[in-house]
Design an enzyme around this catalytic site. Structure first.
Site, PDB file in Angstrom:
ATOM      1  N   ASP A 182       0.869  -1.180   0.000  1.00  0.00           N
ATOM      2  CA  ASP A 182       0.000   0.000   0.000  1.00  0.00           C
ATOM      3  C   ASP A 182       0.902   1.225   0.000  1.00  0.00           C
ATOM      4  O   ASP A 182       1.386   1.624   1.063  1.00  0.00           O
ATOM      5  CB  ASP A 182      -0.898  -0.053   1.237  1.00  0.00           C
ATOM      6  N   GLU A 216      -0.896  10.837   0.403  1.00  0.00           N
ATOM      7  CA  GLU A 216      -2.142  10.074   0.534  1.00  0.00           C
ATOM      8  C   GLU A 216      -2.357   9.578   1.949  1.00  0.00           C
ATOM      9  O   GLU A 216      -3.485   9.597   2.474  1.00  0.00           O
ATOM     10  CB  GLU A 216      -2.132   8.888  -0.438  1.00  0.00           C
ATOM     11  N   GLU A 217      -1.300   9.100   2.591  1.00  0.00           N
ATOM     12  CA  GLU A 217      -1.438   8.496   3.910  1.00  0.00           C
ATOM     13  C   GLU A 217      -1.864   9.498   4.982  1.00  0.00           C
ATOM     14  O   GLU A 217      -2.293   9.104   6.064  1.00  0.00           O
ATOM     15  CB  GLU A 217      -0.132   7.808   4.327  1.00  0.00           C
TER      16      GLU A 217
END
Length: 339
Positions: A182, A216-217
């Site tokens: 991920d 994104e995280e």
């Protein structure tokens, strides 16, 4: 497809070998810029640090987005005994990192190795096991330090980046084991897609750009995209677990996550392609997930949005997928941009 899966595997190893917790992604972005330039594309680096790569086609602009930032940590403070107190970057789970090797990256360019442990890790010493929560975790440096002053002398300070070792393995049976699948696995898939477009001279059914985001995280990676974008698909990990149909061998098509439903017509179109191509796929709902494309919608863009990706087990942990899931995701995206 075998040549592309092998290439995707190579790119996954290369990407996971580059530490890139959110906020520390310059080296990973530079790798993408060089790789796409060497392919013959003209990638662009945004002020924020995202990498945009137009790969061909005209009209009805589509963005396929993956993120290259990962979970990680930052030095919150230096303890009196010279050990580091960390603070989380992204949805990092400390219980999954207890005992993990790591690197500490200073602002003057030094890199130190260390190990993540709770403050009393020995079963032969502790009366009770300490809870593996952030306030009880620390980084032991592989240096001869036993005081705050000695650690400061190394050049380590508050705000330095802590990156966990990825431990990337691809087995002969096709299983992929690593931290940060991920979303570096999907980033590698997009690299493979670009390679196919270039080598085979694929005719694209619209203007297609690849977007690699770097925050994104922490929730705002996809907030800026080309203004004329009509459609955007986040290519991120598919979840594997209880009450879900997806396995590590499948491509996941997400109908809804914590941010709400994805575009009904787009999900229907992706599903019909998966069926027509005899892909191994699942439509699933992820109650604890939010993607880059939802950040795009919240930023005010009027687009159709979707989420697909290879099935990944044990998300935000030491994750596992399979090359079958890679192949199914690759074929879904390839068909979608060329049909």
């Amino acid at each position: 497809m075998n040549n592309y899966t092998a290439y995707i595997g190579e790119q996954l190893r290369a990407l996971t070998a580059i530490p890139s917790p959110s906020g520390f992604t310059k080296e990973a972005a530079s790798y993408l810029l060089k790789t796409f330039t060497d392919m013959g594309f003209q990638p662009e680096l945004s002020i924020k640090g995202n990498v945009l790569v137009p790969i061909g086609g005209d009209g009805d602009p589509l963005v396929l987005a993956a993120h290259i930032d990962t979970l990680g940590a930052m030095v919150r403070s230096i303890k009196d005994n010279g050990r580091l107190r960390p603070t989380t970057l992204g949805g990092h789970q400390w219980r999954t990192a207890d005992g993990e090797n790591c690197t500490v990256h200073t602002r003057d360019g030094h890199v130190y190795t260390g190990v993540v442990l709770d403050s009393e890790p020995s079963s032969h010493v502790a009366d009770e096991k300490i809870e593996q929560s952030e306030e009880h975790m620390e980084i032991l440096l592989d240096e001869n330090v036993s005081s705050k002053k000695e650690t400061l002398t190394l050049g380590i300070q508050t705000g330095d980046i802590i990156a966990m070792d990825p431990r990337t393995v691809i087995t002969k049976s096709g299983y992929i084991k690593s931290r940060f699948l991920d979303d570096k696995l999907s980033a590698a898939i997009l690299l493979g897609l670009a390679k196919a477009v270039k080598e085979e001279g694929l005719s694209l059914n619209r203007r297609v750009s690849l977007l690699f985001t770097v925050y994104e995280e922490v929730g705002h990676g996809g907030c800026v995209i080309p203004a004329d974008t009509r459609e955007m698909i986040s290519v991120d990990m598919g979840c594997v677990g209880a009450d879900l149909g997806c396995t590590e061998h499948m491509v996941s098509i997400c109908a809804k996550d914590s941010g709400g439903p994805y575009n009904y017509d787009l999900i229907t179109a992706l599903t019909e392609i998966a069926k027509s191509q005899n892909l191994d796929f699942a439509i699933d709902i992820y109650p604890h997930y939010i993607s880059d494309v939802e950040a795009t919608l919240r930023a005010g863009y009027d687009i159709r949005h979707g989420l697909v990706g290879p099935g990944v087990y044990a998300s935000h942990n030491y994750e596992r997928s399979h090359m079958d899931g890679v192949a199914n995701t690759f074929r879904l995206l390839r068909t979608y941009i060329t049909r």
